[in-house]
Design a protein around this motif. Structure first.
Motif, PDB file in Angstrom:
ATOM      1  N   THR A 234       0.841  -1.206   0.000  1.00  7.14           N
ATOM      2  CA  THR A 234       0.000   0.000   0.000  1.00  7.14           C
ATOM      3  C   THR A 234       0.872   1.251   0.000  1.00  7.14           C
ATOM      4  O   THR A 234       0.569   2.235  -0.685  1.00  7.14           O
ATOM      5  CB  THR A 234      -0.915   0.008   1.244  1.00  7.14           C
ATOM      6  OG1 THR A 234      -1.705  -1.180   1.249  1.00  7.14           O
ATOM      7  CG2 THR A 234      -1.837   1.213   1.243  1.00  7.14           C
ATOM      8  N   VAL A 235       1.955   1.213   0.763  1.00 11.35           N
ATOM      9  CA  VAL A 235       2.856   2.367   0.839  1.00 11.35           C
ATOM     10  C   VAL A 235       3.764   2.438  -0.390  1.00 11.35           C
ATOM     11  O   VAL A 235       4.258   3.511  -0.753  1.00 11.35           O
ATOM     12  CB  VAL A 235       3.716   2.286   2.125  1.00 11.35           C
ATOM     13  CG1 VAL A 235       4.574   3.535   2.282  1.00 11.35           C
ATOM     14  CG2 VAL A 235       2.826   2.125   3.355  1.00 11.35           C
ATOM     15  N   LEU A 236       3.952   1.289  -1.039  1.00 10.08           N
ATOM     16  CA  LEU A 236       4.910   1.211  -2.153  1.00 10.08           C
ATOM     17  C   LEU A 236       4.708   2.285  -3.230  1.00 10.08           C
ATOM     18  O   LEU A 236       5.683   2.943  -3.622  1.00 10.08           O
ATOM     19  CB  LEU A 236       4.856  -0.196  -2.765  1.00 10.08           C
ATOM     20  CG  LEU A 236       5.875  -0.501  -3.865  1.00 10.08           C
ATOM     21  CD1 LEU A 236       7.298  -0.390  -3.347  1.00 10.08           C
ATOM     22  CD2 LEU A 236       5.629  -1.906  -4.425  1.00 10.08           C
ATOM     23  N   PRO A 237       3.476   2.508  -3.748  1.00  2.93           N
ATOM     24  CA  PRO A 237       3.318   3.542  -4.789  1.00  2.93           C
ATOM     25  C   PRO A 237       3.725   4.939  -4.314  1.00  2.93           C
ATOM     26  O   PRO A 237       4.261   5.736  -5.082  1.00  2.93           O
ATOM     27  CB  PRO A 237       1.825   3.495  -5.117  1.00  2.93           C
ATOM     28  CG  PRO A 237       1.353   2.183  -4.625  1.00  2.93           C
ATOM     29  CD  PRO A 237       2.204   1.847  -3.447  1.00  2.93           C
TER      30      PRO A 237
ATOM     31  N   THR B 188      -6.037  -0.865  -1.607  1.00  4.17           N
ATOM     32  CA  THR B 188      -7.351  -0.250  -1.360  1.00  4.17           C
ATOM     33  C   THR B 188      -8.335  -1.310  -0.884  1.00  4.17           C
ATOM     34  O   THR B 188      -9.116  -1.086   0.048  1.00  4.17           O
ATOM     35  CB  THR B 188      -7.867   0.413  -2.652  1.00  4.17           C
ATOM     36  OG1 THR B 188      -6.867   1.295  -3.145  1.00  4.17           O
ATOM     37  CG2 THR B 188      -9.145   1.194  -2.396  1.00  4.17           C
ATOM     38  N   PHE B 189      -8.282  -2.470  -1.499  1.00  3.23           N
ATOM     39  CA  PHE B 189      -9.139  -3.587  -1.072  1.00  3.23           C
ATOM     40  C   PHE B 189      -8.814  -3.981   0.370  1.00  3.23           C
ATOM     41  O   PHE B 189      -9.700  -4.298   1.164  1.00  3.23           O
ATOM     42  CB  PHE B 189      -8.950  -4.787  -2.002  1.00  3.23           C
ATOM     43  CG  PHE B 189      -9.663  -6.021  -1.542  1.00  3.23           C
ATOM     44  CD1 PHE B 189     -11.018  -6.213  -1.812  1.00  3.23           C
ATOM     45  CD2 PHE B 189      -8.995  -7.001  -0.810  1.00  3.23           C
ATOM     46  CE1 PHE B 189     -11.685  -7.350  -1.364  1.00  3.23           C
ATOM     47  CE2 PHE B 189      -9.655  -8.131  -0.367  1.00  3.23           C
ATOM     48  CZ  PHE B 189     -11.000  -8.310  -0.642  1.00  3.23           C
ATOM     49  N   GLU B 190      -7.517  -3.948   0.697  1.00  4.11           N
ATOM     50  CA  GLU B 190      -7.091  -4.340   2.045  1.00  4.11           C
ATOM     51  C   GLU B 190      -7.702  -3.421   3.106  1.00  4.11           C
ATOM     52  O   GLU B 190      -8.186  -3.868   4.139  1.00  4.11           O
ATOM     53  CB  GLU B 190      -5.571  -4.301   2.117  1.00  4.11           C
ATOM     54  CG  GLU B 190      -5.004  -4.960   3.356  1.00  4.11           C
ATOM     55  CD  GLU B 190      -3.485  -5.001   3.334  1.00  4.11           C
ATOM     56  OE1 GLU B 190      -2.906  -4.880   4.413  1.00  4.11           O
ATOM     57  OE2 GLU B 190      -2.915  -5.130   2.247  1.00  4.11           O
ATOM     58  N   VAL B 191      -7.689  -2.105   2.819  1.00  2.51           N
ATOM     59  CA  VAL B 191      -8.300  -1.135   3.746  1.00  2.51           C
ATOM     60  C   VAL B 191      -9.788  -1.393   3.859  1.00  2.51           C
ATOM     61  O   VAL B 191     -10.367  -1.433   4.951  1.00  2.51           O
ATOM     62  CB  VAL B 191      -8.064   0.308   3.253  1.00  2.51           C
ATOM     63  CG1 VAL B 191      -8.728   1.298   4.197  1.00  2.51           C
ATOM     64  CG2 VAL B 191      -6.590   0.598   3.138  1.00  2.51           C
ATOM     65  N   TRP B 192     -10.422  -1.580   2.710  1.00  2.00           N
ATOM     66  CA  TRP B 192     -11.876  -1.812   2.678  1.00  2.00           C
ATOM     67  C   TRP B 192     -12.230  -3.091   3.441  1.00  2.00           C
ATOM     68  O   TRP B 192     -13.186  -3.136   4.213  1.00  2.00           O
ATOM     69  CB  TRP B 192     -12.332  -1.904   1.215  1.00  2.00           C
ATOM     70  CG  TRP B 192     -13.794  -1.765   1.007  1.00  2.00           C
ATOM     71  CD1 TRP B 192     -14.694  -2.775   0.766  1.00  2.00           C
ATOM     72  CD2 TRP B 192     -14.566  -0.553   1.006  1.00  2.00           C
ATOM     73  NE1 TRP B 192     -15.953  -2.262   0.613  1.00  2.00           N
ATOM     74  CE2 TRP B 192     -15.899  -0.905   0.752  1.00  2.00           C
ATOM     75  CE3 TRP B 192     -14.233   0.796   1.185  1.00  2.00           C
ATOM     76  CZ2 TRP B 192     -16.919   0.040   0.685  1.00  2.00           C
ATOM     77  CZ3 TRP B 192     -15.251   1.737   1.117  1.00  2.00           C
ATOM     78  CH2 TRP B 192     -16.577   1.363   0.870  1.00  2.00           C
TER      79      TRP B 192
ATOM     80  N   ASP C 245      -9.607  -6.127  -6.732  1.00  2.00           N
ATOM     81  CA  ASP C 245      -9.030  -7.462  -6.575  1.00  2.00           C
ATOM     82  C   ASP C 245      -8.262  -7.540  -5.255  1.00  2.00           C
ATOM     83  O   ASP C 245      -7.856  -6.528  -4.687  1.00  2.00           O
ATOM     84  CB  ASP C 245      -8.129  -7.810  -7.766  1.00  2.00           C
ATOM     85  CG  ASP C 245      -6.980  -6.850  -7.880  1.00  2.00           C
ATOM     86  OD1 ASP C 245      -5.976  -7.043  -7.193  1.00  2.00           O
ATOM     87  OD2 ASP C 245      -7.091  -5.883  -8.656  1.00  2.00           O
ATOM     88  N   SER C 246      -8.065  -8.764  -4.778  1.00  2.11           N
ATOM     89  CA  SER C 246      -7.524  -8.957  -3.431  1.00  2.11           C
ATOM     90  C   SER C 246      -6.062  -8.515  -3.278  1.00  2.11           C
ATOM     91  O   SER C 246      -5.577  -8.385  -2.161  1.00  2.11           O
ATOM     92  CB  SER C 246      -7.656 -10.429  -3.025  1.00  2.11           C
ATOM     93  OG  SER C 246      -6.974 -11.248  -3.956  1.00  2.11           O
ATOM     94  N   SER C 247      -5.347  -8.276  -4.373  1.00  7.42           N
ATOM     95  CA  SER C 247      -3.959  -7.819  -4.261  1.00  7.42           C
ATOM     96  C   SER C 247      -3.860  -6.312  -4.043  1.00  7.42           C
ATOM     97  O   SER C 247      -2.782  -5.780  -3.814  1.00  7.42           O
ATOM     98  CB  SER C 247      -3.179  -8.195  -5.526  1.00  7.42           C
ATOM     99  OG  SER C 247      -3.718  -7.511  -6.649  1.00  7.42           O
ATOM    100  N   SER C 248      -5.009  -5.643  -4.101  1.00  8.35           N
ATOM    101  CA  SER C 248      -5.036  -4.179  -3.990  1.00  8.35           C
ATOM    102  C   SER C 248      -4.924  -3.705  -2.541  1.00  8.35           C
ATOM    103  O   SER C 248      -5.584  -4.237  -1.640  1.00  8.35           O
ATOM    104  CB  SER C 248      -6.357  -3.677  -4.601  1.00  8.35           C
ATOM    105  OG  SER C 248      -6.703  -2.432  -4.085  1.00  8.35           O
TER     106      SER C 248
ATOM    107  N   ALA D 299     -20.143  -9.887  -6.867  1.00  5.67           N
ATOM    108  CA  ALA D 299     -19.503  -8.579  -7.083  1.00  5.67           C
ATOM    109  C   ALA D 299     -18.625  -8.600  -8.329  1.00  5.67           C
ATOM    110  O   ALA D 299     -17.962  -9.596  -8.630  1.00  5.67           O
ATOM    111  CB  ALA D 299     -18.665  -8.207  -5.861  1.00  5.67           C
ATOM    112  N   ILE D 300     -18.624  -7.466  -9.033  1.00  9.69           N
ATOM    113  CA  ILE D 300     -17.720  -7.288 -10.170  1.00  9.69           C
ATOM    114  C   ILE D 300     -16.361  -6.864  -9.608  1.00  9.69           C
ATOM    115  O   ILE D 300     -16.287  -6.005  -8.721  1.00  9.69           O
ATOM    116  CB  ILE D 300     -18.255  -6.200 -11.121  1.00  9.69           C
ATOM    117  CG1 ILE D 300     -19.592  -6.632 -11.724  1.00  9.69           C
ATOM    118  CG2 ILE D 300     -17.251  -5.878 -12.218  1.00  9.69           C
ATOM    119  CD1 ILE D 300     -20.299  -5.511 -12.480  1.00  9.69           C
ATOM    120  N   THR D 301     -15.288  -7.450 -10.105  1.00 14.19           N
ATOM    121  CA  THR D 301     -13.944  -7.091  -9.627  1.00 14.19           C
ATOM    122  C   THR D 301     -13.194  -6.312 -10.694  1.00 14.19           C
ATOM    123  O   THR D 301     -13.189  -6.708 -11.864  1.00 14.19           O
ATOM    124  CB  THR D 301     -13.140  -8.370  -9.291  1.00 14.19           C
ATOM    125  OG1 THR D 301     -13.851  -9.104  -8.292  1.00 14.19           O
ATOM    126  CG2 THR D 301     -11.765  -8.021  -8.759  1.00 14.19           C
ATOM    127  N   VAL D 302     -12.598  -5.199 -10.291  1.00 18.54           N
ATOM    128  CA  VAL D 302     -11.785  -4.406 -11.223  1.00 18.54           C
ATOM    129  C   VAL D 302     -10.368  -4.295 -10.662  1.00 18.54           C
ATOM    130  O   VAL D 302     -10.141  -4.455  -9.463  1.00 18.54           O
ATOM    131  CB  VAL D 302     -12.390  -2.999 -11.450  1.00 18.54           C
ATOM    132  CG1 VAL D 302     -13.731  -3.096 -12.155  1.00 18.54           C
ATOM    133  CG2 VAL D 302     -12.510  -2.238 -10.150  1.00 18.54           C
TER     134      VAL D 302
END
Length: 275
Positions: free
Chosen positions: A37-40, A160-164, A155-158, A178-181
């Protein structure tokens, strides 16, 4: 004697030239690893930092836990983490005479979004959890039209998904319908083109094709995130072993500079200082 002096002079000149060349060629190296998450954020700042300093920055992900483990094991100069150090990690560090120092460099602020035609303006965390786990399937159940909800998730590698997943789903699974983007950009496009959809994005991706939904009556913003009023946010950290010195201190000071904080904002995070 005169020839001998000339030889000595040439040796001195040659040595200085070699030292100068070596000084320019041998850039210092800084190793940074941990949270994806911090990487970008770190990547954007490191790219600018390397253009201004004679320092090479080596960046890699692997997760917050691995980053903190690396600082304890002494295999990284700086650890990235999207959470604070856990008690058991701090205890392990102390047994190895390692004293992790945290720097909260930015915040994550994730906002729910719908199509502008959607009349729903405010949702509770329980309602969001119900929508994303499939317990709430129609907008009329949360004050909207009699219309099936189209759930869009990351997707689970995100990160943002981790926070959610942590703050909204409370570790429950997303409904299989659910639709995954794969990105914030894809989320903006999908929700902006689907009148009955709901999604979530980093605050920096909000545009006029979407309507931001309040959470527990609070609009997600830099101000409400910094004040702690907004529920779906968390700190992003860098850790060093003891108070940093040299290049490590210089890099962290760069992160907290106006330019560094602006770059953190450009990477989709909420800066802790006004850029």
């Amino acid at each position: 004697m005169k020839n001998k002096c000339k030889k000595v002079s040439w040796v001195v000149v040659f040595t200085l030239v070699v030292l100068a060349f070596v000084g320019q060629a041998m850039a210092e190296q800084l190793v940074i690893m941990g949270s994806t998450t911090v990487l970008p954020v770190a990547q954007k700042i490191a790219e600018a930092y390397m253009q201004e300093r004679n320092v090479s920055v080596s960046l890699s992900g692997g997760g917050s836990g691995n980053g903190i483990k690396a600082i304890i094991d002494g295999t990284t100069d700086i650890a990235m983490a999207s959470r604070f150090i856990k008690d058991k990690e701090a205890e392990l560090a102390c047994t190895k005479k390692v004293y992790p120092v945290p720097f909260r460099i930015a915040l994550d602020c994730i906002i729910p979004v719908v199509h502008p035609a959607n009349g729903v303006a405010d949702l509770t965390l329980a309602q969001l959890q119900g929508i994303y786990t499939g317990k709430i399937t129609n907008w009329k159940e949360v004050g909207g039209k009699d219309e099936k909800i189209v759930v869009v998730s990351r997707d689970s590698s995100s990160g943002t998904f981790e926070v959610w997943g942590e703050l909204v789903l409370k570790e429950e699974k997303v409904a299989p319908t659910a639709i995954t983007v794969a990105s914030n950009g894809a989320m903006v496009q999908t929700v902006g083109q689907t009148t009955s959809a709901i999604g979530y994005i980093g605050l920096g991706y909000l545009n006029n094709t979407l309507k931001q939904v309040k959470v527990e009556g609070v609009l997600g913003s830099n101000a409400t995130t910094l004040s702690g009023q907004y529920a779906i946010s968390r700190g992003l950290f860098l850790f060093t072993n003891g108070w940093p010195e040299g290049d490590k201190l210089d890099f962290i000071n760069y992160v907290f500079s106006a330019k560094g904080q602006k770059l953190a904002q450009d990477a989709g995070s909420v800066p802790v200082l006004v850029p």
